[in-house]
Scaffold this motif. Structure first.
Motif, PDB file in Angstrom:
ATOM      1  N   UNK A   1       8.208  18.261  56.028  1.00 50.07           N
ATOM      2  CA  UNK A   1       8.494  19.423  56.878  1.00 50.07           C
ATOM      3  C   UNK A   1       7.970  20.725  56.263  1.00 50.07           C
ATOM      4  N   UNK A   2       7.864  20.758  54.932  1.00 50.09           N
ATOM      5  CA  UNK A   2       7.384  21.979  54.278  1.00 50.09           C
ATOM      6  C   UNK A   2       6.009  22.401  54.762  1.00 50.09           C
ATOM      7  N   UNK A   3       5.014  21.496  54.703  1.00 47.48           N
ATOM      8  CA  UNK A   3       3.684  21.898  55.173  1.00 47.48           C
ATOM      9  C   UNK A   3       3.670  22.327  56.643  1.00 47.48           C
ATOM     10  N   UNK A   4       4.488  21.674  57.482  1.00 49.39           N
ATOM     11  CA  UNK A   4       4.511  22.094  58.890  1.00 49.39           C
ATOM     12  C   UNK A   4       5.049  23.523  59.002  1.00 49.39           C
ATOM     13  N   UNK A   5       6.103  23.807  58.228  1.00 47.63           N
ATOM     14  CA  UNK A   5       6.642  25.163  58.266  1.00 47.63           C
ATOM     15  C   UNK A   5       5.675  26.144  57.610  1.00 47.63           C
ATOM     16  N   UNK A   6       4.945  25.674  56.612  1.00 48.86           N
ATOM     17  CA  UNK A   6       3.924  26.517  55.997  1.00 48.86           C
ATOM     18  C   UNK A   6       2.882  26.935  57.029  1.00 48.86           C
ATOM     19  N   UNK A   7       2.456  25.956  57.841  1.00 44.46           N
ATOM     20  CA  UNK A   7       1.482  26.298  58.887  1.00 44.46           C
ATOM     21  C   UNK A   7       2.090  27.226  59.930  1.00 44.46           C
TER      22      UNK A   7
ATOM     23  N   UNK B   1      14.725  30.268  56.740  1.00 43.16           N
ATOM     24  CA  UNK B   1      13.749  29.783  55.760  1.00 43.16           C
ATOM     25  C   UNK B   1      14.404  29.536  54.407  1.00 43.16           C
TER      26      UNK B   1
ATOM     27  N   UNK C   1       4.231  29.595  59.326  1.00 42.07           N
ATOM     28  CA  UNK C   1       4.180  30.948  58.767  1.00 42.07           C
ATOM     29  C   UNK C   1       2.762  31.497  58.846  1.00 42.07           C
ATOM     30  N   UNK C   2       1.817  30.669  58.381  1.00 44.49           N
ATOM     31  CA  UNK C   2       0.438  31.163  58.266  1.00 44.49           C
ATOM     32  C   UNK C   2      -0.210  31.403  59.618  1.00 44.49           C
ATOM     33  N   UNK C   3       0.063  30.534  60.583  1.00 44.52           N
ATOM     34  CA  UNK C   3      -0.671  30.648  61.839  1.00 44.52           C
ATOM     35  C   UNK C   3       0.106  31.425  62.895  1.00 44.52           C
TER      36      UNK C   3
ATOM     37  N   UNK D   1       3.738  33.286  62.328  1.00 39.60           N
ATOM     38  CA  UNK D   1       4.547  34.442  61.937  1.00 39.60           C
ATOM     39  C   UNK D   1       3.680  35.637  61.569  1.00 39.60           C
TER      40      UNK D   1
ATOM     41  N   UNK E   1       5.129  24.579  65.900  1.00 37.06           N
ATOM     42  CA  UNK E   1       5.353  24.000  64.565  1.00 37.06           C
ATOM     43  C   UNK E   1       6.812  23.677  64.313  1.00 37.06           C
TER      44      UNK E   1
END
Lengths: 336, 473
Positions: free
Chosen positions: B95-101, B77, B103-105, B107, B146
């Motif tokens: 790619x940031x928002x995809x990785x954000x999702x 990360x 983490x949130x959904x 990790x 994701x």
């Protein structure tokens, strides 16, 4: 496609929330790790580690959220800040790796247990110190040119950043020791009370030192804290620190078990708010604001569909997981 | 040290090294999490103790592997920001928002329920515990969803436009997420994770069978693993073929490099180059051993469709052909061996010799690490095959790096290598030690026990006071 101002502030608040969640949550479990340096009895160490074993992974996920979230919502800040704190960041990651695997390895090792005791203590200490270095580096200012980091590779190493590094270590020890007051009993809790007293005084000293130094790092900071009428708006921060410190001391003397930890958390939140007051609207002082660095509105809006709901849900189950493991931890009988 | 080295090359090595180490753990934990959910489900339905024993045996191994996955994952990360700042700035809005999702959904789901899964069986009751195991399994799959979407977008970018500062900006998020190569890559990788896990579980079972342990849990784990291989490996061959055809459509230069085809075949009839030495300098595959026509049959499923070779692309866009040529062949070769294991076990099973065939068990033991090797070869093929771009055909790797200083990158690379070999070497050792033990009966194997104290493996008994506390007693 331009960033939307309201959403920019909203996402800055979310990132800020993720960072403070990380700081207080991983703060106490890193603090417990650092305390391996002064608590040597194997039995006590087992209890200390077990007090954070079920939750450390969730705590550290806030760090991934901070990193991933910054990339998502402020990609330019992500791309210029991380090269600026290159060395401390990598050292932090390696420290976290060492202490993270120690949770399982310590129980699996036979002759090698001392390695993972040392890895847990050293990794936690290194990670905490590096986080402080990174904070100091960002506060003292990051040089940027053409959307890229333009400073040197050793800019992160200054007397100020060392001061913030030590401050974070001390603060995490405070969180860790008060967590142990909450979660343990008997001789170990006794030790934790003693450590918390020292850590409380030392941390307060660091807060004062950093607070006095920061306004002299740049004119914006100075104006924010010492100009009229700003001084009126920001004065609650130091006043609250004094009040919380006094309450904390009283709770320790009264040998309360919950209050010291909660008050230490409050102290962190207040000082963090103080930092936010200093920095806003800069995300990479002295030039880059959150509005310069914000992702385009399409990214901001896309995240808005799911992130707030997911955040609420994950806060619920994170809270649930803490609730499942509530109560004292002891060596013989585990969680009660 | 490192002053004269190429900083970007060092940064690539660093990323390759850390991501290669990292991918090993998810390959195992995705499969193992699902396996654990199945075991616990079977236990709840059948009420048979043997499934609980198996669950408790594998969950400890899962805990060690998952820990390694977490710490190597946190590095990823941050790695994009330290070394690949320009890429982060330009591709971050996508790619940031995809990785954000992610983490949130995913990790948080894994991390939040992992504690309950590992330590909470006696604290929350069976139903909620099973729910936690399911959430961990779903979390691992969500994470794969994701991150593979991110990777696939870099391979086959879609749904984007550029803004005035040169950032990729999403115009259509559905097109971004479900970009052309994503469904193929997702299926291919998830099946790979299941196969990798089945190979490990099968090898552990086979090893104990070879040592003369024929207890029920050993037989069940071996049998389940072999069923998995028998059924899933053929599915994987089909998925791999479909993935290859997708790559041919969207990244023909990568396929040409994989095949060692420097010349185009406008009328089809392309040979399959089995072996050889592809050389970008020579512009041809040297010492090639070819099978006529088979290349066209495999790639286009007919003889006459035109096939592009590397000569159809500018030279500066060629990937490092030699690497992908060999890693691809290694992956396919391993896949064939896996197929062989699945079929061999089916043959023995039909003849009721599944637990008696020494040769089958030896074969299974040797194949234990094959899944990891195949996963690494596959990823090297697809990532090196994407070169010289980070975002395919749009952003060059050379233009993606942070303003880097070779000594800083080199020193951190060295630190990563030393630390990773040390901690992941130790972790592998501990996992092998756990595998050497056998699934104890459930009374003597508390789920969150510290050092193993299983029958037949007593030398690492811990002193009473140092054990990890058991949940709820």
């Amino acid at each position: 496609m331009e960033p939307n101002t309201t959403l920019t502030i909203f996402w800055a608040a979310v990132i800020g929330f993720a960072i403070i969640m990380y700081v207080v949550l991983d703060g106490f479990d890193l603090g417990v790790g650092i305390l391996f340096t002064v608590v040597h009895e194997d039995e006590h160490r087992g209890v200390m580690m077990n007090s954070v074993a079920p939750v450390w992974d969730g705590n550290e996920t806030w760090l991934v959220m901070g990193g991933g979230g910054l990339l998502a919502t402020f990609p330019l800040a992500y791309s210029v800040l991380f090269p600026a704190i290159y060395a401390p960041l990598i050292a932090m990651l390696l420290g976290l790796a060492f202490r993270g695997v120690s949770f399982e390895y310590r129980w699996r090792a036979t002759k090698g247990r001392f390695i993972w005791n040392a890895g847990f203590a050293g990794g936690s200490l290194l990670a905490a110190f590096c986080q402080g270095l990174a904070l100091g580096t960002v506060l003292q200012g990051v040089e940027i040119a053409n959307r890229e980091y333009a400073g040197g590779w050793w800019d992160w190493l200054t007397p100020f950043s060392i001061l913030t590094g030590l401050s974070v270590v001390s603060g995490y020890i405070l969180l860790g020791s008060t967590w142990l007051i909450l979660k343990t009993e008997g001789a170990l809790q006794e030790r934790a009370f003693g450590i918390a007293k020292v850590a409380g005084v030392v941390t307060l000293g660091f807060i004062v030192a950093v607070s006095i130094w920061t306004p002299f790092l740049g004119d914006t900071y100075f104006a924010r804290w010492y100009s009229w009428p700003n001084i009126l708006y920001v004065s609650p921060v130091p006043i609250l620190v004094v009040i919380v410190a006094a309450l904390f001391w009283r709770a320790l003397l009264a040998r309360q078990e919950r209050a010291p930890f909660l008050l230490a958390l409050v102290l962190f939140v207040i000082t963090y708010a103080g930092l936010a007051v200093s920095m806003y609207p800069y995300i990479a002082p002295p030039t880059l604001t959150i509005f310069d660095a914000a992702a385009p509105s399409s990214s901001q809006i896309f995240l808005l569909y799911g992130a707030p709901v997911l955040l609420v849900i994950l806060l619920c189950y994170t809270g649930y997981s803490y609730w499942v493991f509530r109560g004292k931890v002891t060596a013989k009988s585990g969680y009660h | 040290m490192f002053e004269s080295a190429d900083a970007v090359l060092l940064a690539r090595f660093q990323f390759a090294f850390t991501v290669a180490f990292h991918i090993i753990f998810p390959s195992f934990s995705i499969g193992l999490a699902s396996f654990l959910a199945v075991l616990e489900g079977l236990w709840l339905i059948t009420k048979r103790d043997v499934y609980l024993r198996l669950f408790k045996y594998w969950v400890r191994i899962f805990a060690v592997a998952f820990g390694m996955g977490v710490v190597s994952g946190v590095v990823m990360a941050y790695q994009i920001g330290t070394n690949w700042g320009v890429f982060a700035d330009r591709a971050g809005p996508i790619i940031g928002p995809l990785m954000g999702y992610e983490v949130l959904s995913a990790f948080f789901l894994e991390a939040g329920f992992l504690g309950v899964m590992l330590f909470g069986l006696n604290r929350v009751g069976k139903g909620l515990h099973f729910f936690s195991t399911l959430m961990v399994a779903i979390g691992t799959l969500g994470s794969a969803f994701w991150i593979l979407s991110v990777n696939s977008w870099m391979q086959t970018p879609a749904g984007y436009e550029m803004n005035e500062v040169g950032q990729f900006v999403a115009a259509d998020w559905a097109a971004v997420i479900f970009n052309p190569s994503f469904p193929y890559r997702l299926v291919h990788m998830v099946l790979a994770a299941y196969i990798t896990t089945a190979l490990v579980v099968g090898a552990v079972g086979a090893w104990h069978l070879l040592r003369g342990n024929r207890e029920e849990p050993i037989r069940i784990m071996f049998s389940m693993a072999m069923w998995m291989l028998t059924i899933v490996v053929p599915m994987q061959l089909y998925a791999g073929d479909a993935h290859g055809r997708n790559t041919l459509e969207y990244q023909p230069a990568k396929i040409a490099a994989i095949e060692g085809h420097y010349e185009s075949y406008p009328d089809g009839h392309a040979p399959l180059i089995l072996l050889g030495w592809p050389s970008n300098e020579a512009g041809e595959t040297l010492y090639s051993i070819e099978v006529p026509l088979l290349g066209s049959l495999i790639l286009t499923h007919d003889l006459t469709s035109p096939l592009q070779g590397l000569d159809a692309f500018p030279r500066e866009d060629w990937p490092p052909t030699t690497i992908v040529f060999f890693t691809f062949r290694a992956m396919v070769g391993l896949g064939v061996l896996m197929l062989g294991l699945g079929l061999f076990s089916l043959y023995k099973r039909i003849r009721h010799k599944l637990y008696d065939s020494t040769w089958l068990h030896r074969y299974a033991v040797i194949m234990g690490p094959a899944g990891f090797a195949a996963v690494l070869c596959g990823w090297v093929t697809t990532e090196v095959g994407r070169q010289p771009f980070t975002v395919y055909n749009l952003l060059r790797t050379a233009d993606s790096a942070s303003p880097l200083d070779a000594p800083a990158v080199g020193a951190s690379l060295l630190a990563f290598i030393i630390v990773y070999f040390f901690i992941f070497g130790a972790g592998t050792l501990y996992i092998l030690r756990l595998m050497r033990g056998t699934p104890a009966s459930s009374e003597e194997a508390p789920i969150s026990e510290g050092p193993t104290r299983t029958a037949g493996f007593t030398q690492i008994q811990a002193p009473e006071h140092s054990r990890r506390p058991e949940a709820g007693d």
